[in-house]
Design a protein around this motif. Structure first.
Motif, PDB file in Angstrom:
ATOM      1  N   ASP A  40      42.798  60.332  88.915  1.00 43.37           N
ATOM      2  CA  ASP A  40      43.916  60.377  89.858  1.00 43.37           C
ATOM      3  C   ASP A  40      44.339  61.793  90.222  1.00 43.37           C
ATOM      4  O   ASP A  40      45.341  61.978  90.919  1.00 43.37           O
ATOM      5  CB  ASP A  40      45.121  59.630  89.266  1.00 43.37           C
ATOM      6  N   GLY A  41      43.610  62.797  89.760  1.00 41.73           N
ATOM      7  CA  GLY A  41      43.966  64.172  90.098  1.00 41.73           C
ATOM      8  C   GLY A  41      43.981  65.068  88.882  1.00 41.73           C
ATOM      9  O   GLY A  41      43.462  64.720  87.816  1.00 41.73           O
ATOM     10  N   LEU A  42      44.601  66.237  89.037  1.00 45.62           N
ATOM     11  CA  LEU A  42      44.636  67.226  87.957  1.00 45.62           C
ATOM     12  C   LEU A  42      45.741  66.913  86.959  1.00 45.62           C
ATOM     13  O   LEU A  42      46.802  66.406  87.315  1.00 45.62           O
ATOM     14  CB  LEU A  42      44.860  68.628  88.527  1.00 45.62           C
ATOM     15  N   GLY A  43      45.469  67.240  85.694  1.00 47.38           N
ATOM     16  CA  GLY A  43      46.457  67.151  84.639  1.00 47.38           C
ATOM     17  C   GLY A  43      46.417  68.411  83.805  1.00 47.38           C
ATOM     18  O   GLY A  43      45.474  69.200  83.875  1.00 47.38           O
ATOM     19  N   VAL A  44      47.460  68.612  82.994  1.00 48.58           N
ATOM     20  CA  VAL A  44      47.542  69.782  82.120  1.00 48.58           C
ATOM     21  C   VAL A  44      47.811  69.290  80.701  1.00 48.58           C
ATOM     22  O   VAL A  44      48.742  68.496  80.487  1.00 48.58           O
ATOM     23  CB  VAL A  44      48.644  70.762  82.559  1.00 48.58           C
ATOM     24  N   PHE A  45      47.019  69.770  79.748  1.00 50.23           N
ATOM     25  CA  PHE A  45      47.053  69.275  78.374  1.00 50.23           C
ATOM     26  C   PHE A  45      47.165  70.454  77.412  1.00 50.23           C
ATOM     27  O   PHE A  45      46.537  71.487  77.626  1.00 50.23           O
ATOM     28  CB  PHE A  45      45.781  68.484  78.060  1.00 50.23           C
ATOM     29  N   VAL A  46      47.948  70.287  76.351  1.00 49.28           N
ATOM     30  CA  VAL A  46      48.048  71.310  75.317  1.00 49.28           C
ATOM     31  C   VAL A  46      47.058  70.970  74.206  1.00 49.28           C
ATOM     32  O   VAL A  46      47.163  69.910  73.580  1.00 49.28           O
ATOM     33  CB  VAL A  46      49.466  71.407  74.745  1.00 49.28           C
ATOM     34  N   VAL A  47      46.111  71.868  73.994  1.00 48.76           N
ATOM     35  CA  VAL A  47      45.029  71.632  73.035  1.00 48.76           C
ATOM     36  C   VAL A  47      45.095  72.708  71.954  1.00 48.76           C
ATOM     37  O   VAL A  47      45.189  73.906  72.268  1.00 48.76           O
ATOM     38  CB  VAL A  47      43.668  71.688  73.738  1.00 48.76           C
ATOM     39  N   PRO A  48      45.029  72.337  70.670  1.00 49.05           N
ATOM     40  CA  PRO A  48      44.956  73.364  69.624  1.00 49.05           C
ATOM     41  C   PRO A  48      43.685  74.195  69.786  1.00 49.05           C
ATOM     42  O   PRO A  48      42.593  73.645  69.971  1.00 49.05           O
ATOM     43  CB  PRO A  48      44.936  72.555  68.323  1.00 49.05           C
ATOM     44  N   PRO A  66      47.084  63.278  84.759  1.00 45.58           N
ATOM     45  CA  PRO A  66      46.432  63.227  86.071  1.00 45.58           C
ATOM     46  C   PRO A  66      47.136  62.209  86.967  1.00 45.58           C
ATOM     47  O   PRO A  66      47.395  61.084  86.554  1.00 45.58           O
ATOM     48  CB  PRO A  66      45.001  62.782  85.731  1.00 45.58           C
ATOM     49  N   GLY A  67      47.460  62.656  88.155  1.00 43.19           N
ATOM     50  CA  GLY A  67      48.182  61.782  89.076  1.00 43.19           C
ATOM     51  C   GLY A  67      49.670  62.023  89.091  1.00 43.19           C
ATOM     52  O   GLY A  67      50.379  61.504  89.972  1.00 43.19           O
ATOM     53  N   ASP A  68      50.205  62.794  88.155  1.00 46.03           N
ATOM     54  CA  ASP A  68      51.633  63.127  88.144  1.00 46.03           C
ATOM     55  C   ASP A  68      51.949  63.935  89.403  1.00 46.03           C
ATOM     56  O   ASP A  68      51.341  64.987  89.635  1.00 46.03           O
ATOM     57  CB  ASP A  68      51.965  63.936  86.895  1.00 46.03           C
ATOM     58  N   PRO A  69      52.884  63.471  90.231  1.00 49.10           N
ATOM     59  CA  PRO A  69      53.170  64.195  91.486  1.00 49.10           C
ATOM     60  C   PRO A  69      53.713  65.603  91.269  1.00 49.10           C
ATOM     61  O   PRO A  69      53.690  66.428  92.187  1.00 49.10           O
ATOM     62  CB  PRO A  69      54.200  63.303  92.179  1.00 49.10           C
ATOM     63  N   ARG A  70      54.186  65.903  90.063  1.00 49.79           N
ATOM     64  CA  ARG A  70      54.720  67.242  89.787  1.00 49.79           C
ATOM     65  C   ARG A  70      53.629  68.251  89.433  1.00 49.79           C
ATOM     66  O   ARG A  70      53.876  69.460  89.431  1.00 49.79           O
ATOM     67  CB  ARG A  70      55.713  67.176  88.628  1.00 49.79           C
ATOM     68  N   ALA A  71      52.438  67.750  89.105  1.00 54.78           N
ATOM     69  CA  ALA A  71      51.405  68.611  88.531  1.00 54.78           C
ATOM     70  C   ALA A  71      50.970  69.723  89.483  1.00 54.78           C
ATOM     71  O   ALA A  71      50.844  70.885  89.079  1.00 54.78           O
ATOM     72  CB  ALA A  71      50.203  67.778  88.101  1.00 54.78           C
ATOM     73  N   GLU A  72      50.747  69.399  90.737  1.00 53.87           N
ATOM     74  CA  GLU A  72      50.216  70.387  91.681  1.00 53.87           C
ATOM     75  C   GLU A  72      51.183  71.543  91.893  1.00 53.87           C
ATOM     76  O   GLU A  72      50.798  72.719  91.821  1.00 53.87           O
ATOM     77  CB  GLU A  72      49.903  69.712  93.020  1.00 53.87           C
TER      78      GLU A  72
END
Length: 369
Positions: free
Chosen positions: A168-176, A213-219
């Motif tokens: 659904d698009g870009l997402g942002v993830f916190v990874v150790p 992914p798909g969160d409208p705030r992400a972009e």
């Protein structure tokens, strides 16, 4: 928009310069370059003086100041090519956490317990459209696969904000950072190390997802993160260029040829004048971009691109003329000039060079398709 520093900001700059002069002499930078030391002691000093907390909101344990104050510290670190995770942590990881409202992790950044970076670039491109790292749902977790390039200070970080593409698009993830494989290519500047990060089926639980992914705030959030990160690199690069200019000017006054200082020759004066104008122009544009971010001005995207383009052009001139005007001594390992030359060139390559941002400006102005 006030383009003059306040009294408090001038005091901050003076205090930062004094602190770094004592905590990070050229011997510290040299030790990082020759592999006999690192910047761990410097980072502890910065944490003791609450530098990581400077631009963070008070409800997250920060001091509640703004991006201009952060920029002042970034500039002072760039002036001496300081080896520190401050740039990546405070101007890349922190904006991502802040945009997602993760105040608990911001508190750990403020205390110095967490350092990190933004893992966006792929194939040397810092554009969301270039992201090919995948994020797929697997029950209660997301699974990330892909390769990220040019991740600043990833090898020493505790957390990485990874940008990945889902259905659904870009997402942002916190990874150790401990959960990914880091490989460090040969470094242009070991005080500003970049790492290639490989993610192979890395699981990310929902509580570590900043934007699905798909969160409208992400972009829009990612755009703001990129603006802060890019402007900070521009400020740092221009500060390094200013230090190159100051050292070159001092050398031109001291070095004599034919019984006169070489700085008295008209040809040298002209080149020094061009260097000075390039630094002042790039500095003005970088601080204008910082102010648009601090004041959430609608021009922040354009200002960021202009600042990074000017910083890149300034770097090209100052590294060339700074080296040439130092003559043969500028090529020697024993001289400290090469630390600054390498830092300026490394900064030019991060988050897009001058040509990249000029092309971005041309597209935004409708000059090209």
């Amino acid at each position: 928009m006030d383009l003059e520093f306040t009294e408090d900001q001038l005091d901050l700059r003076e205090a930062a310069r004094s602190l770094l002069g004592a905590a990070c002499p050229p011997s510290v930078v040299r030790a990082v370059h020759d592999g006999s030391g690192d910047g761990a002691a410097l980072w502890r000093t910065l944490v003791d003086h609450d530098w990581p907390a400077l631009g963070l909101p008070e409800d997250a344990g920060g001091l509640g100041l703004g991006f201009v104050e952060v920029g002042i510290l970034v500039e002072e670190l760039g002036r001496i090519a300081a080896p520190s995770p401050y740039l990546a942590t405070v101007t890349q990881l922190v904006p991502a956490l802040r945009e997602a409202g993760r105040t608990s992790v911001l508190g750990e950044v403020a205390s110095g317990a967490v350092t990190g970076s933004l893992a966006l670039a792929e194939g040397g491109r810092w554009e969301p459209g270039a992201v090919r790292t995948t994020a797929r749902r697997d029950g209660p977790t997301w699974v990330l696969d892909g390769v990220k390039s040019h991740v600043v200070d990833a090898a020493s970080a505790t957390e990485l904000a990874v940008v990945a593409r889902g259905d659904d698009g870009l997402g942002v993830f916190v990874v150790p950072a401990s959960g990914v494989r880091c490989s460090t290519p040969q470094q242009l500047d070991p005080t500003l190390p970049v790492t290639t990060v490989t993610l192979q089926a890395v699981p990310v639980p929902d509580e570590r997802v900043l934007f699905e992914p798909g969160d409208p705030r992400a972009e829009s959030a990612l755009a703001r993160v990129l603006e802060e990160a890019t402007t900070a690199v521009a400020l740092s690069t221009v500060a390094t260029c200013r230090a190159i200019f100051e050292r070159t000017l001092e050398y031109a006054k001291d070095r004599e040829q034919f019984g006169r200082p070489i700085g008295s020759f008209q040809a040298i004066k002209h080149r020094l004048a061009e260097c000075y104008l390039a630094v002042e122009r790039a500095s003005a544009l970088a601080w204008f971009a910082a102010l648009t971010i601090a004041e959430d001005d609608d021009r922040r995207s354009t200002a960021t691109a202009m600042a990074k383009a000017a910083a890149g052009e300034c770097q090209q001139l100052l590294t060339r003329d700074g080296l040439q005007l130092h003559g043969g001594v500028g090529f020697t390992w024993e001289h400290d000039l090469h630390f600054l030359l390498k830092r300026a060139m490394a900064g030019n390559l991060l988050f897009g060079n001058a040509a990249t941002h000029r092309a971005r400006l041309a597209r935004s102005m409708g000059l090209v398709a």
